[in-house]
Motif scaffolding. Structure first.
Motif, PDB file in Angstrom:
ATOM      1  N   THR A 299       4.095  -5.056   9.230  1.00 37.12           N
ATOM      2  CA  THR A 299       3.093  -6.090   9.516  1.00 37.12           C
ATOM      3  C   THR A 299       2.195  -6.272   8.293  1.00 37.12           C
ATOM      4  OG1 THR A 299       3.049  -5.647  11.877  1.00 37.12           O
ATOM      5  CG2 THR A 299       1.064  -6.611  10.937  1.00 37.12           C
ATOM      6  N   PRO A 300       2.104  -7.495   7.773  1.00 34.85           N
ATOM      7  CA  PRO A 300       1.206  -7.719   6.633  1.00 34.85           C
ATOM      8  C   PRO A 300      -0.248  -7.539   7.078  1.00 34.85           C
ATOM      9  CG  PRO A 300       2.678  -9.597   7.006  1.00 34.85           C
ATOM     10  CD  PRO A 300       2.807  -8.704   8.184  1.00 34.85           C
ATOM     11  N   VAL A 301      -1.025  -6.785   6.314  1.00 33.07           N
ATOM     12  CA  VAL A 301      -2.434  -6.594   6.704  1.00 33.07           C
ATOM     13  C   VAL A 301      -3.411  -7.128   5.660  1.00 33.07           C
ATOM     14  CG1 VAL A 301      -2.133  -4.715   8.350  1.00 33.07           C
ATOM     15  CG2 VAL A 301      -2.323  -4.176   5.932  1.00 33.07           C
ATOM     16  N   ASN A 310      -7.448 -14.741  -9.903  1.00 36.60           N
ATOM     17  CA  ASN A 310      -7.307 -15.018  -8.462  1.00 36.60           C
ATOM     18  C   ASN A 310      -5.851 -15.108  -8.009  1.00 36.60           C
ATOM     19  OD1 ASN A 310      -8.621 -15.441  -5.963  1.00 36.60           O
ATOM     20  ND2 ASN A 310      -8.176 -17.642  -6.077  1.00 36.60           N
ATOM     21  N   ARG A 311      -4.932 -14.634  -8.855  1.00 39.50           N
ATOM     22  CA  ARG A 311      -3.504 -14.702  -8.474  1.00 39.50           C
ATOM     23  C   ARG A 311      -3.129 -13.499  -7.628  1.00 39.50           C
ATOM     24  NH1 ARG A 311       0.291 -17.407 -13.014  1.00 39.50           N
ATOM     25  NH2 ARG A 311       1.933 -16.496 -11.733  1.00 39.50           N
ATOM     26  N   ILE A 312      -2.175 -13.696  -6.742  1.00 39.71           N
ATOM     27  CA  ILE A 312      -1.705 -12.584  -5.904  1.00 39.71           C
ATOM     28  C   ILE A 312      -1.121 -11.481  -6.794  1.00 39.71           C
ATOM     29  CG2 ILE A 312       0.569 -13.679  -5.524  1.00 39.71           C
ATOM     30  CD1 ILE A 312       0.499 -12.369  -2.713  1.00 39.71           C
ATOM     31  N   SER A 313      -1.422 -10.213  -6.453  1.00 41.83           N
ATOM     32  CA  SER A 313      -0.835  -9.108  -7.211  1.00 41.83           C
ATOM     33  C   SER A 313       0.059  -8.253  -6.306  1.00 41.83           C
ATOM     34  CB  SER A 313      -1.916  -8.243  -7.839  1.00 41.83           C
ATOM     35  OG  SER A 313      -2.811  -7.804  -6.830  1.00 41.83           O
ATOM     36  N   SER A 314      -0.328  -8.152  -5.024  1.00 44.48           N
ATOM     37  CA  SER A 314       0.519  -7.366  -4.112  1.00 44.48           C
ATOM     38  C   SER A 314       0.180  -7.706  -2.669  1.00 44.48           C
ATOM     39  CB  SER A 314       0.312  -5.865  -4.344  1.00 44.48           C
ATOM     40  OG  SER A 314      -0.994  -5.494  -3.969  1.00 44.48           O
ATOM     41  N   ILE A 315       1.020  -7.214  -1.774  1.00 45.05           N
ATOM     42  CA  ILE A 315       0.728  -7.362  -0.353  1.00 45.05           C
ATOM     43  C   ILE A 315       0.736  -5.972   0.288  1.00 45.05           C
ATOM     44  CG2 ILE A 315       3.165  -7.913   0.199  1.00 45.05           C
ATOM     45  CD1 ILE A 315       1.904  -9.650   2.503  1.00 45.05           C
ATOM     46  N   THR A 316      -0.260  -5.733   1.143  1.00 41.10           N
ATOM     47  CA  THR A 316      -0.328  -4.454   1.849  1.00 41.10           C
ATOM     48  C   THR A 316       0.288  -4.631   3.230  1.00 41.10           C
ATOM     49  OG1 THR A 316      -2.374  -3.952   0.676  1.00 41.10           O
ATOM     50  CG2 THR A 316      -1.898  -2.638   2.645  1.00 41.10           C
ATOM     51  N   LEU A 317       1.199  -3.710   3.565  1.00 39.08           N
ATOM     52  CA  LEU A 317       1.914  -3.808   4.851  1.00 39.08           C
ATOM     53  C   LEU A 317       1.741  -2.525   5.649  1.00 39.08           C
ATOM     54  CD1 LEU A 317       4.937  -4.990   2.875  1.00 39.08           C
ATOM     55  CD2 LEU A 317       4.070  -6.439   4.696  1.00 39.08           C
ATOM     56  N   ALA A 318       1.537  -2.699   6.957  1.00 42.33           N
ATOM     57  CA  ALA A 318       1.510  -1.529   7.841  1.00 42.33           C
ATOM     58  C   ALA A 318       2.924  -1.321   8.374  1.00 42.33           C
ATOM     59  CB  ALA A 318       0.542  -1.779   8.987  1.00 42.33           C
ATOM     60  N   ILE A 319       3.251  -0.074   8.663  1.00 41.17           N
ATOM     61  CA  ILE A 319       4.585   0.246   9.206  1.00 41.17           C
ATOM     62  C   ILE A 319       4.522   0.151  10.736  1.00 41.17           C
ATOM     63  CG2 ILE A 319       6.422   1.996   9.265  1.00 41.17           C
ATOM     64  CD1 ILE A 319       5.685   1.097   6.406  1.00 41.17           C
ATOM     65  N   ASN A 320       5.514  -0.467  11.302  1.00 38.14           N
ATOM     66  CA  ASN A 320       5.528  -0.652  12.759  1.00 38.14           C
ATOM     67  C   ASN A 320       6.419   0.365  13.454  1.00 38.14           C
ATOM     68  OD1 ASN A 320       3.892  -2.818  12.374  1.00 38.14           O
ATOM     69  ND2 ASN A 320       5.523  -4.338  12.506  1.00 38.14           N
ATOM     70  N   PHE A 328       6.645  -4.013  19.606  1.00 39.37           N
ATOM     71  CA  PHE A 328       6.506  -3.603  18.206  1.00 39.37           C
ATOM     72  C   PHE A 328       5.019  -3.564  17.853  1.00 39.37           C
ATOM     73  CE2 PHE A 328      10.783  -4.862  18.652  1.00 39.37           C
ATOM     74  CZ  PHE A 328      11.511  -4.142  17.716  1.00 39.37           C
ATOM     75  N   VAL A 329       4.531  -2.399  17.496  1.00 34.06           N
ATOM     76  CA  VAL A 329       3.101  -2.250  17.180  1.00 34.06           C
ATOM     77  C   VAL A 329       2.964  -1.457  15.879  1.00 34.06           C
ATOM     78  CG1 VAL A 329       2.298  -2.330  19.595  1.00 34.06           C
ATOM     79  CG2 VAL A 329       2.992  -0.141  18.591  1.00 34.06           C
ATOM     80  N   ILE A 330       1.766  -1.526  15.291  1.00 29.92           N
ATOM     81  CA  ILE A 330       1.538  -0.776  14.049  1.00 29.92           C
ATOM     82  C   ILE A 330       1.522   0.725  14.363  1.00 29.92           C
ATOM     83  CG2 ILE A 330      -0.243  -0.272  12.302  1.00 29.92           C
ATOM     84  CD1 ILE A 330      -0.861  -3.271  12.256  1.00 29.92           C
ATOM     85  N   ASP A 331       2.203   1.493  13.526  1.00 33.85           N
ATOM     86  CA  ASP A 331       2.223   2.953  13.686  1.00 33.85           C
ATOM     87  C   ASP A 331       1.074   3.516  12.850  1.00 33.85           C
ATOM     88  OD1 ASP A 331       2.671   5.628  13.643  1.00 33.85           O
ATOM     89  OD2 ASP A 331       4.830   5.491  13.237  1.00 33.85           O
ATOM     90  N   ASN A 332      -0.046   3.832  13.530  1.00 29.79           N
ATOM     91  CA  ASN A 332      -1.234   4.265  12.781  1.00 29.79           C
ATOM     92  C   ASN A 332      -1.082   5.641  12.153  1.00 29.79           C
ATOM     93  OD1 ASN A 332      -2.915   1.964  13.078  1.00 29.79           O
ATOM     94  ND2 ASN A 332      -3.062   2.465  15.259  1.00 29.79           N
ATOM     95  N   SER A 333      -0.028   6.354  12.510  1.00 32.24           N
ATOM     96  CA  SER A 333       0.155   7.680  11.904  1.00 32.24           C
ATOM     97  C   SER A 333       0.782   7.559  10.506  1.00 32.24           C
ATOM     98  CB  SER A 333       1.046   8.540  12.796  1.00 32.24           C
ATOM     99  OG  SER A 333       2.373   8.047  12.751  1.00 32.24           O
ATOM    100  N   LYS A 334       1.247   6.366  10.183  1.00 28.97           N
ATOM    101  CA  LYS A 334       1.897   6.200   8.869  1.00 28.97           C
ATOM    102  C   LYS A 334       0.983   5.421   7.926  1.00 28.97           C
ATOM    103  CE  LYS A 334       6.547   7.013  10.031  1.00 28.97           C
ATOM    104  NZ  LYS A 334       7.336   6.321  11.069  1.00 28.97           N
ATOM    105  N   PRO A 335       0.937   5.815   6.650  1.00 27.93           N
ATOM    106  CA  PRO A 335       0.087   5.075   5.705  1.00 27.93           C
ATOM    107  C   PRO A 335       0.665   3.684   5.397  1.00 27.93           C
ATOM    108  CG  PRO A 335       1.344   6.765   4.556  1.00 27.93           C
ATOM    109  CD  PRO A 335       1.676   6.901   6.017  1.00 27.93           C
ATOM    110  N   CYS A 336      -0.205   2.753   5.075  1.00 29.73           N
ATOM    111  CA  CYS A 336       0.256   1.413   4.660  1.00 29.73           C
ATOM    112  C   CYS A 336       0.951   1.526   3.304  1.00 29.73           C
ATOM    113  CB  CYS A 336      -0.934   0.471   4.514  1.00 29.73           C
ATOM    114  SG  CYS A 336      -1.622  -0.005   6.101  1.00 29.73           S
TER     115      CYS A 336
END
Ligand code: FAD
Ligand code: NAP
Length: 488
Positions: A299-301, A310-320, A328-336
């Protein structure tokens, strides 16, 4: 004779008109309104230019319009039809139309974006929706303004190699194909793609397509999936990490699912080790230069940018993960995790706009909206936001009724069903004999002289002009230029 206005000349507007004129025992006078000078909606401005066969519906629409449009050789026909382009119908115009027509059908599609709703989505250079990107390569008029957005310049694209797409529907696959084949001249030479866009994006070499659910929930269809794999003949290699395939319960797959899994397994093997002839049609070159990959369960966060430009450099994603309720939900036990990327396309589907929100809104039609599209009863009659009851004489067909799902054939089927309901409605309603002529209709609805409406014959002129410019055509991007060519 009964009068009908249809708003929008995409597949749903045309198929609804076509069905009505084929089936109605009552003589009809149909007006098809379109905001652009040109017809056909997403057939012209959505369908990928390397899928020309999909646009064959335009032939059907053209034959139909040629046969029924007044004034041509059609005066003996029981029904009448006219196309009025370059007029956007808003709340006010719809209100007027409803007062002078026996029936109005809203077929204006979904012209907005679904959103992720995460930081950086709306204010970072290099983050666009699939609709914006597709519009660009398909020469959509609204994007042809004098000062193109910064991301469309070739200077911007010079350093764009890594692209991520969020969502794995067929639009995401269209975009992936365009991104990775843009440098292959023979692939695009007989298409109507916007050549400035393919030239700009030619340095893109890696595309990641990110889904929030698992491989089995992928939204694309097999034909489009196979097309991606077959790009290996141009040195474009695909990949799906085996960890996403290992949990697939093959006994639960339907026929399409079984085929899809076979496809992945075969194409992931080296060419010479493939067991089925079907997957050995085109031998790839010895080295690959461009790559695509399907990625799942993320999941993109957050979208991260370079503060200097102001250009995009990366996207942070949570693991589901899949929870006890099978959701399907975010697995908070795993780091983004962070993916460094140069460009991001959100391909989440298109969103409808409530026509009551367009224009000065002095007169509202009290149309009920259902999330991304209009609320209708089962047969397509639009519901009122006041009492939740069907609004007499107001119907909807196509994507504005169903939301952005379905191919042209399913849109056609929906339009035919709504057409049948409209006929039933007209048969039961009182005779009104409102035979608004073209002039009457235009005078009543278009209250100022600033409008330059286009006719079906104007479109035929522009169509011939575009076809002379290239094979199959070179689209005129600017509306002012279109009107000049037509002589308005
Ligand atoms: P649209 O096609 O969007 O038509 C709506 C029309 O209404 C447009 O012409 C618009 O300009 C006009 N309009 C909007 N607002 C107003 C207003 N206020 N006043 C007047 N006119 C207005 N299907 C396939 O079968 N094969 C494919 O390969 C395929 N590729 C696709 C690629 C993309 C990128 C997308 C987004 C869809 C694709 N589809 C494909 C699906 C197909 O395009 C749709 O099923 C179909 O176009 C929906 O038709 P519609 O008439 O409801 O909407
Ligand atoms: P789509 O098929 O609905 O796919 C949308 C994708 O976005 C899905 O993967 C969805 O994931 C994901 N998504 C939605 N909201 C999200 C969110 N908030 N966060 C993360 N992911 C999200 O839409 P589309 O690709 O735009 O296509 C629209 C329609 O046009 C489809 O019916 C398609 O088949 C049709 N079309 C057909 C063709 C063709 O026949 N060649 C070509 C193009 C389009 P979930 O599944 O988890 O919701």
């Amino acid at each position: 004779m009964k009068s009908i206005s249809i708003i929008g000349s995409g597949p749903s507007g045309f198929y609804t008109a076509y069905h009505l004129l084929k089936k109605s025992p009552i003589p009809l006078n149909i007006t098809l309104w379109e905001k652009f000078p040109v017809p056909f909606g997403l057939s012209r401005y959505g369908v990928a230019p390397d899928h020309p066969e999909v646009k064959n519906c335009e032939e059907t629409f053209t034959q139909f319009a040629n046969a029924y449009t007044i004034p041509s050789g059609s005066n003996n026909l029981m029904h009448k039809f006219q196309f009025i382009g370059n007029v956007q119908i808003d709340s006010e115009k719809l209100f007027k139309l409803r007062s002078i027509q026996d029936c109005v059908i809203l077929s204006y599609g979904c012209n907005n974006d679904k959103k992720l709703g995460i930081p950086g989505e709306n204010d970072t250079l290099g983050v666009v929706s699939s609709r914006q990107f597709v519009n660009w390569y398909n020469s959509y008029p609204e994007n042809a303004c004098a000062t193109p957005e910064q991301w469309k310049g070739s200077d911007f694209w010079k350093n764009v190699k890594n692209v991520a797409i969020i969502g794995n529907g067929n639009v995401a696959l269209d975009i992936c194909r365009v991104l990775l084949t843009s440098n292959i001249k023979q692939y695009w030479q007989n298409t109507d793609i916007n050549q400035a866009s393919t030239e700009a994006i030619k340095h893109v070499s890696n595309v990641k397509i990110i889904g929030r659910r698992g491989y089995e929930q992928s939204k694309f269809t097999n034909k489009e999936f196979r097309e991606l794999w077959e790009l290996e003949k141009y040195g474009i290699k695909g990949n799906i990490d085996s960890k996403y395939l290992s949990n697939v319960d093959e006994s639960k797959l339907d026929r399409a699912g079984t085929r899809r899994l076979e496809m992945v397994k075969e194409y992931m093997k080296p060419f010479d080790q493939r067991t089925k002839k079907n997957y050995k049609k085109f031998k790839p070159p010895s080295t690959f230069t461009k790559f695509w990959e399907f990625d799942y369960m993320k999941t993109p966060v957050k979208i991260n940018k370079d503060a200097r430009n102001n250009r995009i450099s990366s996207i942070t994603l949570a693991i589901n993960k899949v929870n006890e309720m099978n959701k399907f939900v975010i697995d908070n036990s795993k780091p983004c995790i962070d993916y460094p990327i140069d460009f991001l396309i959100t391909s989440l589907g298109y969103k409808g706009v409530n026509i009551d929100e367009l224009g000065c809104q002095k007169h509202l039609n009290n149309i009920k909206f259902a999330g991304d599209h209009l609320a209708t009863n089962r047969e397509g009659q639009v519901l009122s936001s006041v009492d939740n009851k069907p609004i007499p004489g107001l119907f909807a067909s196509g994507w504005i009724k169903t939301g952005s799902k379905g191919v042209i054939v399913s849109t056609m089927i929906d339009s035919f069903t709504v057409g049948d309901e409209v006929i039933k409605y007209l048969q039961c309603s009182a005779t009104s004999n409102q035979q608004a002529s073209i002039i009457d209709l235009q005078n009543t609805v278009l209250d100022s002289t600033n409008y330059k409406p286009t006719t079906w014959f104007d479109w035929l002129k522009l169509d011939a002009y575009e076809k002379k410019l290239g094979n199959p055509r070179r689209k005129i991007i600017n509306i002012a230029d279109m009107l000049k060519i037509i002589g308005k």
